[in-house]
Write a protein that holds these residues in place. Structure first.
Motif, short mmCIF file in Angstrom:
data_model
loop_
_atom_site.label_atom_id
_atom_site.label_comp_id
_atom_site.label_asym_id
_atom_site.label_seq_id
_atom_site.Cartn_x
_atom_site.Cartn_y
_atom_site.Cartn_z
N ASN A 721 -3.91 -3.54 -8.66
CA ASN A 721 -5.08 -2.44 -7.87
C ASN A 721 -5.87 -1.73 -8.93
O ASN A 721 -5.48 -1.63 -10.23
CB ASN A 721 -4.26 -1.56 -7.21
CG ASN A 721 -3.04 -0.87 -7.91
OD1 ASN A 721 -3.34 -0.87 -9.02
ND2 ASN A 721 -2.42 0.06 -7.28
N THR A 724 -4.20 0.76 -11.69
CA THR A 724 -3.62 -0.05 -12.67
C THR A 724 -4.67 -0.13 -13.85
O THR A 724 -4.74 -0.17 -15.08
CB THR A 724 -2.90 -1.27 -12.43
OG1 THR A 724 -2.21 -1.15 -11.16
CG2 THR A 724 -1.94 -1.90 -13.60
N TRP A 889 12.38 3.30 -11.72
CA TRP A 889 11.69 2.81 -10.57
C TRP A 889 12.11 1.29 -10.11
O TRP A 889 11.75 0.90 -8.90
CB TRP A 889 10.05 2.54 -10.88
CG TRP A 889 9.55 3.97 -10.97
CD1 TRP A 889 8.79 4.58 -12.22
CD2 TRP A 889 9.44 5.16 -10.07
NE1 TRP A 889 8.30 5.79 -11.88
CE2 TRP A 889 9.00 6.32 -10.42
CE3 TRP A 889 9.92 5.26 -8.60
CZ2 TRP A 889 8.70 7.38 -9.78
CZ3 TRP A 889 9.91 6.42 -8.04
CH2 TRP A 889 9.15 7.35 -8.57
N GLY A 894 11.83 0.30 -2.39
CA GLY A 894 10.09 0.00 -2.65
C GLY A 894 9.26 1.15 -1.86
O GLY A 894 8.33 1.55 -2.27
N LYS A 895 9.66 1.24 -0.81
CA LYS A 895 8.57 2.12 0.33
C LYS A 895 8.26 3.32 -0.53
O LYS A 895 7.27 3.79 -0.52
CB LYS A 895 9.11 2.24 1.50
CG LYS A 895 8.21 1.62 2.61
CD LYS A 895 8.19 1.95 3.97
CE LYS A 895 9.39 2.27 5.02
NZ LYS A 895 9.81 2.13 6.06
N THR A 897 8.74 4.20 -3.49
CA THR A 897 8.39 4.22 -4.91
C THR A 897 6.74 4.53 -4.87
O THR A 897 6.19 5.06 -5.61
CB THR A 897 8.44 2.71 -5.49
OG1 THR A 897 9.85 2.65 -5.29
CG2 THR A 897 8.01 2.66 -6.86
N ASP A 898 6.07 3.62 -4.03
CA ASP A 898 4.61 3.78 -3.78
C ASP A 898 4.05 5.09 -3.78
O ASP A 898 3.08 5.49 -4.45
CB ASP A 898 4.16 2.97 -2.68
CG ASP A 898 4.49 1.58 -2.66
OD1 ASP A 898 4.95 0.95 -3.74
OD2 ASP A 898 4.70 0.76 -1.56
N SER A 899 4.94 5.87 -2.96
CA SER A 899 4.24 7.34 -2.74
C SER A 899 4.60 8.05 -3.90
O SER A 899 3.90 9.16 -4.23
CB SER A 899 4.67 7.83 -1.33
OG SER A 899 6.12 7.78 -1.32
N ARG A 901 5.53 7.14 -7.24
CA ARG A 901 5.31 6.68 -8.52
C ARG A 901 4.05 7.23 -9.01
O ARG A 901 3.14 6.76 -8.54
CB ARG A 901 5.40 5.27 -8.56
CG ARG A 901 5.46 4.82 -9.94
CD ARG A 901 5.71 3.17 -9.88
NE ARG A 901 6.03 2.64 -11.16
CZ ARG A 901 6.35 1.27 -11.26
NH1 ARG A 901 6.90 0.74 -9.91
NH2 ARG A 901 6.69 0.70 -12.22
N LYS A 902 4.01 8.10 -10.11
CA LYS A 902 2.79 8.32 -10.69
C LYS A 902 2.82 8.37 -12.01
O LYS A 902 3.78 8.29 -12.78
CB LYS A 902 2.40 9.90 -10.36
CG LYS A 902 2.40 10.32 -9.01
CD LYS A 902 1.62 11.54 -9.02
CE LYS A 902 1.34 12.00 -7.47
NZ LYS A 902 1.69 13.20 -6.86
#
Length: 1650
Positions: A721, A724, A889, A894-895, A897-899, A901-902
């Motif tokens: 994305n 990245t 991580w 998973g769900k 992680t997306d919100s 992970r920075k």
């Protein structure tokens, strides 16, 4: 050198530096010999001519040796021992240069001295064949006025010319030949001239061959586009040509002007804008053609490549380095500023097979697209048409896809070009080629020869590119393309390609460029080019400098010019050579080359070069860091007494030279070679060479990683994305920046080794922050990329890349395992740079040991070493943190992680081991706590909540409350109690959270630079802190963002709160609510403006004094309570221009007008002063209008209703009943001005006819006016009593002092409140000091002292209180000052404008008396010892004796009216404070009221003043004995004559005139008293004896003085004194005098003048 420096230098063995060794050129087996006669002297620089040499010593002396035919006495001999140049003694020389037979030096002051052979003017001396002794040359810039002499930095000498580089980086030339680069054909040039063609560019270095010149020039920054010419302005052929074939279009701009040398001046400008497109060389013809084939068979669409300035368009891919030649002008970016290192070719693996097909690609610079924002303006003028037609036809040829991209003008052309940007292949082993073995190299070499042999024909064959080879191009749309013929299939494919791409933009820091050598360079050459020594791909001469395009972006850092060849040394330690190769001096193939080629030098990288007459020397790193000297050129071997000449195949190592020590400089000349050698004393020199050598290798390695790994990775598809990609780009650009810095550092170390080698001038010491910052920045971006799983994401798209480049990656990462994991390799590669920090630290430490421990050098090296070491440790810790976080991580569901992970978020600890749980949690609930470096996350089954650390407070709960191992977490909207499983867990978490919070508050956890010492992290983060927070559930603040100070989870202190609906509060908070001073804005959607409140708050509500500006334009200024207007306030509505301007000042209750208030209706010209209730006039009141009407009486619901009195301007009076405004209704009496009156029933509106039923009375005429009944005496009876007015203002003051009601409260508390008010107000104004003048600040400081009173109350204490009050009333920050300020405001509001009505005078006077009474009450509350009104204070001592009594001649200590003491009154105490402020409106009322009588008085004064003094005195009946006989006029005494005027009693007159400049009655009375004393004084002078005034004598004299004083408003003054003088004074001495004045006033009015 001063003694200290000398001692430290000796520590590293100065005597063993700069030793000179010489040997004969032309052989590989040589024995260097020490040059005799220099023992103990350090040579720092040398230069060689054909048969002679120059040496520069450390102390600035110059020696010559060899054949010196120009020296008298040495014409034939050969000087083996160096001879001192005496002429130069005393001039400290900094650099030397030698031409074939002449010499030059530059002194410290920038002056050039030349001597030697001058047959071609090369010594800048006219008409002299030979210059025997050094002679100063004057170099003047004719453009400056006055002429300034130019300071020179560097010299270069050829055979017949000399170049000088000035301090301002411009080149000056003299001598003969086209190699001067001057616009002239008359030689010799003996007056130095500027090489105009390079003026304005930054020239870094110059070099001279025998008949050619080279310059190293810094690239220009990217500039705006210059217009592109359509035709060559030399041969008038089109610069851009185009051919249309069935399946492709060829567009070329490589115009080579057949006329070769451009002779006109303007042609020279051509390089400034060169062609828009870069030509893509076609595949060379592969066939069995012989190497010397002159004309290759070409397909019928061969394009004659025309190139401005004549650079060749051919290039070859040589195994060692791709040296593509670009078309010269490459105009778009005249100098490829950013290219630098980045332009190291971009490699792409889809091109791997290109080796066999040998597609020559040019080293292209990375995309300008980002840099120019793709907004290249279309070329103006005619050129547009050519480009447009070109693009249009191009589009038609290639089909619809491109047509869609055709936007406008040249922009589209740029876009179209970008579509087919061909990536170029890269240095070194052709990445991914099947066998990068010797055969491949051999092929390419033959290929090169074949291509070069075609140069004469300047043709380039262009053939279709295979699709897969161009895939790279379609993806890398950001590279400016080399536009070639393109097949429609490819175009269609391109059309489909997504336009997303990552480009490796060159990043270099401007700061680094200023401090270290720049790598963004170009090479320019000019002069004779017969042997190809100019490098332009042909053998034509050039009269003016021209850029050697093929060296663009090669990062050349040093140039050397030999007899007929040139060498360029790059930052990557490679050497490009071109020109004559007869003796093999180029270090490669035996054929000459007209374009730069890589020399094949063994060893680990060349760092210094020297070009001789027909040979070259290369200084390269060897294994043990001791430099090895390589020789390339003629080789003479003696076998069987036969001399045999051959050439070196490739540079040969001269072993014997390495034995003499560490070589720092190599110099090549004609017969001789020379090296300067340092002995390695104490390992100092070795450590320096090690540092330099490892830095250069490190740079080579970084460049490899960048071009072979980073670039291809950036070119891959499906990189994930946008985030990245952005992280990858950031990492790449930081890597680039670091890489560039290392390259610069390598170059700076090489030049450091050539110099005096002082440790303190090492760049890593002097500019350590540059290095520390670059490493830290890079570390941040690479760890961020790692945390986001960047390397794992790369693994998939790069799988192909890995398989093809196994060997390369193993080599780069130095790992030898069989099955390499790409992720590991990338990790190793991108974290590799950090190891370098340890090396810096180690080397610096090694260098430090060469110095005395006490020396400053030792200290500096030691400090820097520990600095680099600690940064290395710090960065490795950052890496570990990042890896730990990445591991977390991977396991995290998973769900979430997306919100969560920075990139910059790091894990500190988490409670998956059940070590921490929520108190009172249900049995089945899951509570997982994760602590990051910026937030604490509380995760439950499917939800999680994030608590930012900056607003998180943690404390351990005490054990006794039963909370074993409990931690209390406080956040702005939640409180959690966490229970840990063990005490150890509790301690661990408490410490972790505390440290994390502390770190988050400090902002960065970044490295603390060296010298910070023991900064132990504090365990406890502060309870009070600044932070930003968004509320999510608090009902009042929901979705509001607060930014400011906090205390234990609540906003506390200064801050700004912004609500989602646009409301905003900025000010102070207290325990979570607005409290204190602040500003609040509420948007008014309807009016599109803000309501704005500025003022005080209490517990979240407006409370206290504030200003509320409504969006409608109304402004309320006053008191608030509970968000409502409550207390005293002023409301302004509308501007004067608007529909209903009005003003209300008075009391408010719960947002409504209630109590006493004054309303000024500006539109109707009426002013109401009276009582209000619920926003309506209700109760007693007074109305005055601008037409002079006056009403006082009762009001009900905004109307005049009930009993009232109405007066008109002409004194007509109506007393009686009213039913509406100005409407009479009911019983009443109407009195006319002459005294007649009517009684009865009235009805009707005043001024428009009134019906009357009643009786008319005509009273009998009075004998005199005194008996006339005055209706006016009743005025004020129906008005609001003065004590009822402005109650709110006084109440506010009492409240501020802490009293519930007047007089009820604690005096000490009141004083505390005063102190608090003063200090808080002062603190508030500190932010804006302009509000407080210096005197104001002093006032405030003096007020902080409370007057104390002990013992009996005396006059002195009374005076102190008076002083205190005057100061207190000077500042509105003091409650009393605020009160006075408000009273003055309301008083003026009432009695100014329409309120200036004479009927209001008595009302105004009563109001002042009421103020005095009420303020006096306050003062007595604060100073209880103050006696009550009317008490007397005894004098401390009797008045001094001898005061002349006013009416008795005797000297007496007492006046007639005995004054036993001083009387305390509110008048005496407060009028001095109050009256000056209220004086203007009050005096205006007096003047209006006394207007008529004052007019009569004034007329009389004017008339009587026409008389002379004597006439007037006699007229007034003054006894002659009191007449002054002489008067002093302007200081001289004169007799009084009959014409004297305005001279008698002048001092008394002047004295009396001052009555108008004083305010208070007391002051006015003093003036009157003084006037009497002045009269007595002058009479005394006349009589010369004591006398006693009697009133009969005194009065006429005083009358005279009053007349002469001509006081205009004397009546007003008299009445004012009468109304407001202290009652106890009326019978005293001053009282009598005042009565006298009053009598005079009436006397003058009624004076019947004859």
């Amino acid at each position: 050198m001063d003694s200290q420096e000398r001692s430290s230098e000796e520590a590293e063995g100065t005597k063993e530096r700069g030793l000179v060794y010489v040997w004969k050129a032309g052989s590989c087996s040589v024995t260097p010999e020490r040059l005799p006669g220099l023992s103990g002297k350090t040579v720092i620089q040398a230069a060689l001519g054909i048969h002679h040499g120059l040496l520069l010593l450390e102390d600035g002396e110059v020696y010559s040796f060899g054949k010196l035919p120009w020296r008298s006495g040495l014409e034939k001999s050969y000087a083996n021992t160096p001879i001192l140049e005496n002429t130069l003694l005393g001039h400290h020389v900094i650099t030397v240069a030698a031409g074939s037979f002449h010499n030059g030096v530059v002194t410290e002051g920038g002056v050039v001295y030349m001597w030697g052979n001058n047959s071609a003017g090369q010594c800048a001396v006219a008409n002299q064949l030979c210059v025997p002794e050094p002679q100063p040359i004057s170099i003047c810039d004719s453009e400056t006025n006055p002429l300034l002499s130019v300071r020179i930095l560097q010299l270069a000498c050829g055979e017949e010319h000399t170049l000088a580089l000035s301090l301002s980086r411009e080149i000056w030339a003299w001598g003969s030949g086209c190699q001067l680069g001057l616009i002239t054909t008359t030689f010799p040039v003996t007056k130095p001239q500027k090489v105009e063609h390079l003026a304005g560019r930054v020239v870094l270095q110059i070099a001279c061959g025998a008949y050619h010149s080279l310059a190293l020039v810094q690239c220009l920054p990217v500039q705006e586009m210059k217009p592109i010419p359509e035709r060559c302005n030399h041969c008038s052929q089109l610069l851009i040509t185009m051919m249309d074939k069935e399946d492709h279009v060829i567009i070329s701009d490589s115009h080579c002007c057949p006329l070769g040398v451009a002779l006109s001046h303007n042609q020279a400008e051509n390089h400034a804008f060169c062609p828009l497109l870069e030509t893509l060389e076609g595949k060379s013809v592969t066939g069995g053609q012989s190497e010397d084939c002159q004309k290759p068979p070409v397909e019928e669409h061969t394009l004659v490549a025309l190139v401005s300035g004549g650079a060749s368009v051919l290039a070859s891919n040589d195994g060692q380095e791709d040296s593509g030649i670009s078309s010269p002008g490459n105009v778009l970016f005249p100098d490829k500023k950013e290219v630098n290192e980045y332009s190291v070719s971009l490699s792409d693996h889809s091109l791997s097979e290109s080796l066999e097909k040998n597609i020559c690609t040019e080293q292209e610079q990375p995309s300008r697209e980002e840099q120019l924002g793709a907004c290249i303006p279309g070329p103006p003028g005619t050129s547009t048409s050519a480009l447009n037609s070109l693009v249009a036809s191009c589009a038609s040829a290639v089909g619809v896809r491109v047509a869609a991209t055709y936007e406008a003008g040249a922009l589209s052309l740029k876009k179209v070009m970008n579509f087919y940007g061909t990536p170029s292949s890269e240095t070194g082993s052709q990445s991914g080629s099947a066998s990068p073995g010797p055969e491949a190299l051999k092929d390419s070499r033959e290929e090169q020869v074949r291509l070069e042999s075609m140069q004469g024909k300047k043709s380039s064959s262009l053939v279709d590119i295979r699709e897969e080879e161009s895939e790279g191009g379609s993806r890398r749309l950001s590279l400016p393309g080399l536009l070639s013929q393109v097949s429609p299939r490819l175009l269609r494919k391109v059309g489909r390609a997504k336009m997303r791409t990552v480009a490796l933009t060159p990043t270099y820091s401007g700061e680094a460029d200023a401090l270290l050598p720049s790598l963004r360079t170009e090479v320019w050459s000019w002069g004779k080019g017969k042997e190809g020594q100019l490098g332009h791909g042909d053998v034509l001469p050039r009269l003016q400098p021209l850029c050697v395009k093929s060296l663009d972006g090669k990062e050349v850092i040093h140039l050397s010019a030999g007899g007929h060849h040139s060498l360029a040394l790059t930052a990557k330690s490679q050497v490009y050579s071109w020109g004559s190769n007869i003796s093999g001096q180029l270090g490669h193939l035996n054929s000459p080359t007209t374009v730069p080629r890589l020399a094949k030098v063994c060893g680990d990288g060349v760092w210094s070069t020297a070009a001789g007459l027909d040979y070259s020397l290369f200084l390269a790193d060897e294994e043990d860091f001791q430099p090895g000297l390589y020789y390339s050129g003629q080789e003479t071997t003696t076998e069987n007494n036969l001399c045999e000449n051959s050439c070196t195949k490739s540079p040969v190592l001269l072993l014997s030279c390495s034995k003499v020590g560490y070589i720092s400089n190599v110099i090549a000349g004609g017969d001789n070679c020379l090296v300067l050698v340092d002995k390695n004393v104490m390992g100092y020199i070795a450590s320096l060479h090690e540092l330099a050598s490892t830095e250069r290798r490190f740079y080579y390695k970084l460049s490899e990683i960048k071009s072979q790994v980073l670039r291809p990775l950036l070119g891959l598809d499906n990189l994930g994305n946008a985030n990245t990609i952005q992280l990858l780009q950031e990492m790449a650009s930081r890597f680039s920046k670091l890489c560039y810095l290392i390259g610069q550092h390598g170059a700076s170390l090489s030049s450091f080794l050539h110099g005096v080698k002082e440790a303190r001038s090492l760049a890593i010491l002097k500019h350590s922050s540059l290095f520390l910052d670059s490493y830290t920045e890079y570390c941040t971006s690479v760890t961020n990329f790692l945390v986001m799983g960047g390397f794992m994401l790369l693994a998939k798209p790069a799988i192909d890349f890995l398989s093809k480049n196994q060997v390369l990656l193993q080599k780069l990462s130095e790992k030898n395992e069989e099955n390499l994991q790409l992720v590991e390799v990338l990790n190793t590669l991108f974290f590799m740079p950090f190891g370098r920090l340890h090396n810096y630290a180690r080397t610096l430490l090694k260098l430090a040991t060469c110095f005395e421990v006490a020396s400053p050098e030792y200290q500096k090296l030691q400090d820097s070493s520990s600095c680099y070491e600690s940064l290395a440790v710090h960065l490795s810790r950052k890496r570990k943190e990042a890896e730990y976080t990445l591991g977390f991580w991977k396991t995290f569901p998973g769900k979430m992680t997306d919100s969560l992970r920075k990139p910059e978020r790091r894990l500190i600890c988490e409670s998956s081991n059940r070590g921490l749980s929520l108190q009172h949690a249900g049995r089945f609930s899951v509570n997982w706590f994760i602590l990051f470096n910026d937030a604490l996350v509380h995760a439950q089954f499917s939800t999680h909540h994030i608590f930012p650390l900056s607003t998180l407070w943690v404390e351990a709960l005490s054990e006794e409350a039963g909370n074993v191992n409990g931690l209390k977490i406080t956040t702005p909207e939640e409180q959690l109690v966490l229970v840990s499983s063990t005490p150890q867990e509790k301690t661990k978490w408490l410490r972790a959270i505390s440290q994390a919070v502390d770190q988050a508050l400090k902002g960065t956890s970044d490295f603390i630079l060296c010298g910070a010492g023991g900064n132990v992290p504090r365990q406890e983060p502060p309870i009070s802190r600044s932070a930003k927070y968004t509320f999510y559930k608090d009902p009042r603040f929901k979705d509001a963002v607060y930014d400011g100070r906090w205390l234990s989870g609540k906003p506390h202190g200064r801050g700004i709160l912004r609500w989602a609906d646009g409301r905003m509060y900025s000010g102070t908070f207290r325990t979570g609510l607005e409290d204190g001073y602040g500003e609040y804005r509420v948007p008014n959607k309807a009016l599109n403006k803000d309501d704005r409140y500025v003022g005080y708050w209490k517990e979240g509500k407006m409370c206290g004094h504030g200003v509320y500006s409504y969006a409608t334009g109304e402004v309320y200024e006053g008191c608030f309570q509970d968000n409502m207007r409550h207390g005293h306030g002023l409301l302004r509505s509308g501007k004067l221009t608007s529909s209903s301007p009005s003003m209300f000042i008075g009391q408010w209750t719960m947002d409504k007008k209630s109590g006493y208030g004054v309303f000024d209706d500006i539109t109707r010209g009426e002013k109401y002063m009276g009582m209000w209730q619920d926003d309506l006039c209700q109760g007693n009141g007074v109305v005055v209008t601008q037409f002079g009407l006056y009403y006082e009486g009762a009001f009900s619901t905004n109307k005049m209703m009930g009993t009232g009195i109405l007066l008109s301007e002409d004194d007509t009076v109506y007393e009686g009943e009213f039913s509406d405004n100005w409407t009479l209704s009911g019983k009443g009496t109407l009195t006319l001005p002459n005294g007649d009156y009517i009684e009865g029933l009235f009805s009707g509106e005043w001024g428009s006819g009134i019906k009357i039923t009643g009786t008319y009375f005509k009273p009998s005429l009075y004998e005199n006016e005194k008996d006339k009944p005055k209706a006016l005496h009743k005025l004020g009876v129906l008005a609001v009593p003065p004590d009822e007015k402005w109650k709110a203002v006084f109440e506010e003051c009492w409240n501020q002092l802490g009293c519930e009601s007047p007089g009820q409260g604690d005096r000490w508390k009141a004083w505390d409140n005063i102190a608090v008010a003063l200090t808080t107000n002062r603190r508030q104004h500190k932010d804006s000091p302009e509000l407080l003048s210096r005197s104001h600040t002093q006032t405030l400081e003096s007020l902080e002292f409370i007057p104390q009173h002990i013992g009996a109350f005396t006059l002195e204490k009374y005076e102190n209180i008076k002083k205190y009050l005057i100061k207190a009333c000077d500042t509105p920050l003091h409650p009393l000052g605020k009160l006075v300020e408000t009273l003055v405001a309301v008083y003026r509001m009432t009695y100014v404008g329409v309120g200036a009505n004479r009927r209001l005078l008595q009302e105004a006077v009563r109001e002042i008396k009421s103020y005095l009474k009420r303020i006096f009450q306050l003062v007595r509350f604060l100073f209880p010892d103050l006696p009550e009104e009317g008490s007397t204070l005894p004098f401390l001592a009797a008045e001094p004796k001898g005061r002349r009594s006013f009416c008795s001649g005797k000297s007496d200590s007492r006046s007639e009216s005995p004054e036993p003491g001083y009387v305390v009154t509110s008048f005496g105490l407060l009028l001095p404070v109050l009256l000056p402020r209220l004086y203007p409106p009050l005096f205006m009322l007096y003047a209006l009221d006394n207007e008529r009588e004052e007019d009569i008085y004034w007329e009389c004064v004017l008339r009587l003043n026409k008389q002379t003094d004597m006439a007037l005195l006699s007229f007034l009946g003054v006894q002659a004995k009191f007449w002054p006989g002489t008067v002093s006029i302007l200081g001289e005494s004169r007799k009084v004559s009959s014409i004297t005027k305005d001279a008698c009693f002048a001092s008394a007159v002047e004295c009396l005139q001052q009555i108008s400049t004083t305010f208070t009655p007391a002051d006015k009375l003093k003036v009157i008293q003084q006037t009497f004393e002045e009269i007595s004084q002058s009479v005394l002078e006349t009589l010369q004896e004591d006398f006693l005034w009697s009133m009969d004598d005194l009065f006429p004299v005083f009358l005279y003085v009053v007349l002469r004083a001509r006081i205009r408003n004397l009546g007003s003054e008299v009445h004012l004194i009468e109304d407001l003088m202290d009652p106890y004074l009326q019978h005293g001495e001053q009282g009598i005098m005042f009565t006298t004045l009053k009598a005079c006033y009436y006397q003058i009015q009624h004076e019947k003048l004859t």
